[in-house]
Design an enzyme around this catalytic site. Structure first.
Site, short mmCIF file in Angstrom:
data_model
loop_
_atom_site.label_atom_id
_atom_site.label_comp_id
_atom_site.label_asym_id
_atom_site.label_seq_id
_atom_site.Cartn_x
_atom_site.Cartn_y
_atom_site.Cartn_z
N SER A 264 -26.69 -17.18 36.85
CA SER A 264 -26.54 -15.80 37.32
C SER A 264 -27.85 -15.04 37.30
O SER A 264 -27.92 -13.93 37.85
CB SER A 264 -25.50 -15.08 36.46
OG SER A 264 -25.94 -14.95 35.13
N LYS B 26 -21.80 -6.67 32.77
CA LYS B 26 -23.25 -6.60 32.97
C LYS B 26 -23.69 -5.21 33.43
O LYS B 26 -24.70 -4.67 32.93
CB LYS B 26 -23.66 -7.65 34.01
CG LYS B 26 -23.52 -9.08 33.52
CD LYS B 26 -23.82 -10.07 34.63
CE LYS B 26 -23.70 -11.51 34.13
NZ LYS B 26 -23.93 -12.50 35.20
#
Length: 800
Positions: free
Chosen positions: A656, A699
């Site tokens: 990611s 996030k």
């Protein structure tokens, strides 16, 4: 250039007005598991098919309600199946070390045990009584007198002959002997015998020798006569005992007339009783055994134990087929065990100390086991497979199975096994077993795979409301108002990490309902409101967020270096997710890149020091492919670059951060500063397309918390893959900050869009001549890589 997402796309609200009920008390219970159609069909199929190997493995995360659902279907099916037979162990009179297994109709084993106990008690009275009767004593006396008469006849003849020849037949405690005698009948002493004439002494010696031979012949006949007497007495006892026992056992034969195995055992019992009358006779004449009362273990040595019955499986209280859940599936708990008693310093056992296991109790029905617990027990998994393959259960202690038990034990006869086993476990365990155990898929052919989410549409939300109502009633909780249900629905989407899905993780939902009910209780409300659910969720997060709060504090204090303003070359704020227990939170990380002239290698420092996982390493290698294809397709890639997560002291895994690493790398090559008030997450492929990643909600919230602690400027934000927009379910404070223009969330599809947002420069696309536009970032990257290539060529020329 992408524009910030509107607040409506960051959180999908549930309209409480669309929920047409006053409270969940009005909603009916759920009759079928929510969203588990596939798993339900699999369980039903596995239950109905009665073929070898079609056992069931219910797979899915813990807390999904797999156990309850499977048990519900098993109990429904079990109620329609006949109750299986009882099983018991009895003494094997031919081979005591191998107890016999008897099958009896359901509920009859316990009655048989009690009948045999009563039989023994009656025999203890009937046999001694018969052996003390006048008739028995008279017949016994007759037999003994007949033996005495034959003995007297033998010795009487010899005694007459001896008397005629002046010899006496002397009976002593050690036997019978011959000696000379006088006319008055007294034995001649040795001194007197020496004074007799020699011819008289010779006559007496010859006569005694002849009589001694006759005496020896008579003595040789005594053992045969004694044997005949014992046989006659034994036959008498058998006759009398058989008559006393016969009518008692005949009553049992009539009660169990349709059971050949039981009748065969009763025949063996009768024969053994007739042969063992001395045991009953000794019992009748024994004094009260005070020691046996003080030491119960001594009773194990009594001979009448062999007539008792050890009930292994009793279905007298079972309706339909048994459904057994074994919470502690050890080897003994599954297949049974043979216990031992310590008597006078040694271990003893018999058929009465054989104990059944879960396989015995569940035979004819269903056995439910936790797969992880089963595999953690030594030999339990192997024994279960052996029983399923052989179709029988063999009681064997673990020490005996491993060859570690030297103590003499019994070997009970195996019992036939007809069972459906259901294992409940997670997916990883299922696939590991399927891959590593060749027997697994042969024995567990039915996989019931449980869904974790439900589609969030109007029908799904209505079904979810009924699920919450069912959970509330099952847990005896207060009913929920529509606003509270709407808030739990929104929380369900967050648990699913998808605004278009709803989590059906029942344990997590039940936890929220319990805690919200507690909040309502402390506030004195009779219904659960939306504010109660909010308070419960916030309190749950607060209890788990100590570590994330400490990390945020260290960032605020400058211990962990994260910039939220300004611009830096080759430096990007990447985003990762940390999971501690059941709590997820986002953690910003500084990613830096440095470049120089080299051989075309992109160095992953995390991989070099073995902190990077294979997926992360794969993401870094993709960057090399992207650079070579876009900027150095026709020239050497004369570059040496290094990438690293700063202040990372643990493992790094996942791809990611590959988009952020690529932006840092391109920034370092082009010497273009990157905005530090924006963070980036997403994986990238070799075409430069940004791909979806996990944990995007956490996030964003992680970087927002850092920016909020430093002070929101209105320019800060996060770049996420466009494919992740549908997954967003952000916290209320983040959404409010976006609504007020203090924070931004961008959706990007390519790395070029990320570059334009982060550097403020146009990325640029090749024109018809294959050139990037002047002033574009791609032009600057290509130009510097060309310069590296020229320098590398210059270094490669031989000196003149």
């Amino acid at each position: 250039m992408p524009t910030p997402l509107p607040a409506e796309q960051l959180y999908r609200r549930c309209d409480a007005a669309g929920l047409r009920f006053a409270t969940t008390a009005e909603l009916p219970d759920i009759s079928e598991p929510v969203g588990q159609g596939r798993a339900v069909d699999a369980v039903r199929f596995g239950i109905r098919i009665r073929r070898y190997g079609y056992n069931i493995y219910a797979l899915g995360p813990p807390g999904m309600g797999k156990h309850g659902l499977v048990r519900q279907f098993l109990e429904t099916s079990a109620s329609q199946v006949p109750t299986p037979s009882d099983w018991c162990y009895v003494h094997n009179f031919r081979d005591p070390r191998r107890p016999r297994a008897l099958r009896l109709p359901a509920g009859r084993a316990e009655a048989f045990r009690l009948d045999m106990e009563r039989l023994v008690e009656e025999l203890r009275v009937a046999i001694p009584t018969a052996l003390e009767s006048d008739d028995y004593r008279a017949r016994r006396k007759l037999i003994e007198s007949q033996f005495g008469e034959r003995s007297e006849q033998l010795f009487g003849t010899i005694e007459r002959r001896a008397r005629e020849q002046g010899i006496a037949l002397v009976r002593t405690p050690v036997g019978v002997g011959l000696a000379p005698r006088r006319e008055d009948g007294e034995v001649i002493e040795p001194d007197e015998l020496e004074r007799l004439p020699e011819n008289e002494r010779e006559r007496l010696g010859a006569a005694m020798a002849e009589l001694q031979e006759q005496l020896q012949e008579a003595l040789a006949q005594l053992p045969r006569e004694a044997r005949r007497q014992r046989e006659a007495l034994r036959g008498l006892r058998r006759e009398v005992t058989g008559f006393a026992v016969g009518h008692l056992i005949d009553e049992l034969r009539a009660a169990y007339a349709g059971l050949p195995e039981v009748l065969e055992h009763l025949d063996a019992v009768q024969q053994d009783v007739v042969e063992s009358t001395d045991d009953f006779k000794a019992e009748a004449h024994d004094e009260p055994d005070v020691l046996a009362a003080l030491l119960p273990k001594r009773r194990a040595a009594r001979p009448f134990r062999r007539y008792q019955v050890n009930v292994l499986v009793d279905h007298s209280r079972t309706q339909g087929a048994p459904v057994v859940y074994e919470d502690h599936p050890t080897h003994p708990n599954l297949v049974g065990r043979v216990e031992h008693l310590s008597e006078f310093g040694s271990l003893t056992t018999d058929f009465l100390l054989v104990r059944g296991g879960a396989l015995h109790r569940a035979s004819g029905g269903y056995l439910l086991l936790d797969a992880r617990k089963l595999l953690m027990q030594p030999m339990a998994w192997d024994e279960l497979k052996r029983a399923l393959r052989s179709g029988q259960v063999r009681v064997e202690s673990l020490g005996q199975a491993l060859g570690l038990l030297a103590t003499a034990s019994v070997e009970p006869e195996p019992i036939p096994l007809d069972i459906k086993v259901v294992l409940v476990g997670d997916r990883l365990l299922y696939y590991l077993l399927a891959d590593l155990d060749p027997d697994f898929l042969e024995l567990f052919k039915v996989a019931a795979d449980f869904e974790e989410t439900l589609d969030r549409d109007a029908e799904g939300e209505a079904l979810y409301a009924r699920l919450l109502a069912t959970l509330a009633r099952r847990e005896s909780l207060r009913p929920l108002e529509p606003g509270a249900v709407a808030r739990v629905i929104e929380h369900g989407s967050r648990l699913a990490s998808d605004s278009e899905k709803l989590s059906v993780h029942l344990e997590s939902l039940a936890d929220v309902l319990r805690q919200a009910d507690h909040v309502a209780s402390e506030s004195g409300r009779e219904r659960v409101e939306r504010a109660d659910v909010d308070t419960a969720i916030e309190a749950q997060v607060r209890r788990m967020s100590r570590v994330s709060d400490r990390m945020l504090e260290e960032i605020r204090r400058g211990t962990i270096l994260i910039d939220t303003g300004g611009s830096r070359v080759g430096q990007v704020n990447g985003l990762s997710v940390v999971q501690l227990g059941g709590y997820l939170f986002g953690r910003p990380s500084r990613i830096t890149a440095r470049v120089r002239l080299g051989s075309g290698r992109v160095l992953d420092i995390e991989r070099e020091v073995r902190l990077g996982g294979p997926i992360h390493s794969k993401g870094v290698l993709i960057l090399s492919g992207f650079l070579g294809e876009r900027y150095a397709a026709e020239r050497p890639l004369s570059l040496h670059a290094s990438l690293v997560f700063e202040q990372s002291y643990g493992g790094v895994e996942g791809d990611s951060a590959s988009c952020a690493e690529l932006v840092a790398l391109l920034s370092a090559i082009a010497e273009a500063p990157v905005r530090q008030d924006l963070a980036l997450t997403g994986s990238v492929n070799q075409q430069g397309e940004v791909q979806a990643v996990g944990g995007v909600t956490e996030k964003i919230e992680g970087f927002f918390d850092v920016c909020n602690a430093a002070g929101l400027s209105g320019e800060q934000g996060v770049l996420i893959p466009a494919a992740n927009v549908k997954h967003l379910m952000l916290r209320r404070d983040v959404v409010e900050a976006v609504e007020s223009g203090r924070f931004r969330v961008y959706a990007i599809r390519t790395v070029d869009e990320a570059l334009e947002l982060l550097t403020g420069l146009p990325a640029g696309a090749r024109d018809g001549g294959g050139e990037f536009p002047e002033g574009s970032l791609n032009r600057r990257v290509e130009a510097r890589l060309s310069g590296f290539a020229e320098k590398a060529r210059a270094f490669a020329k031989p000196a003149e």
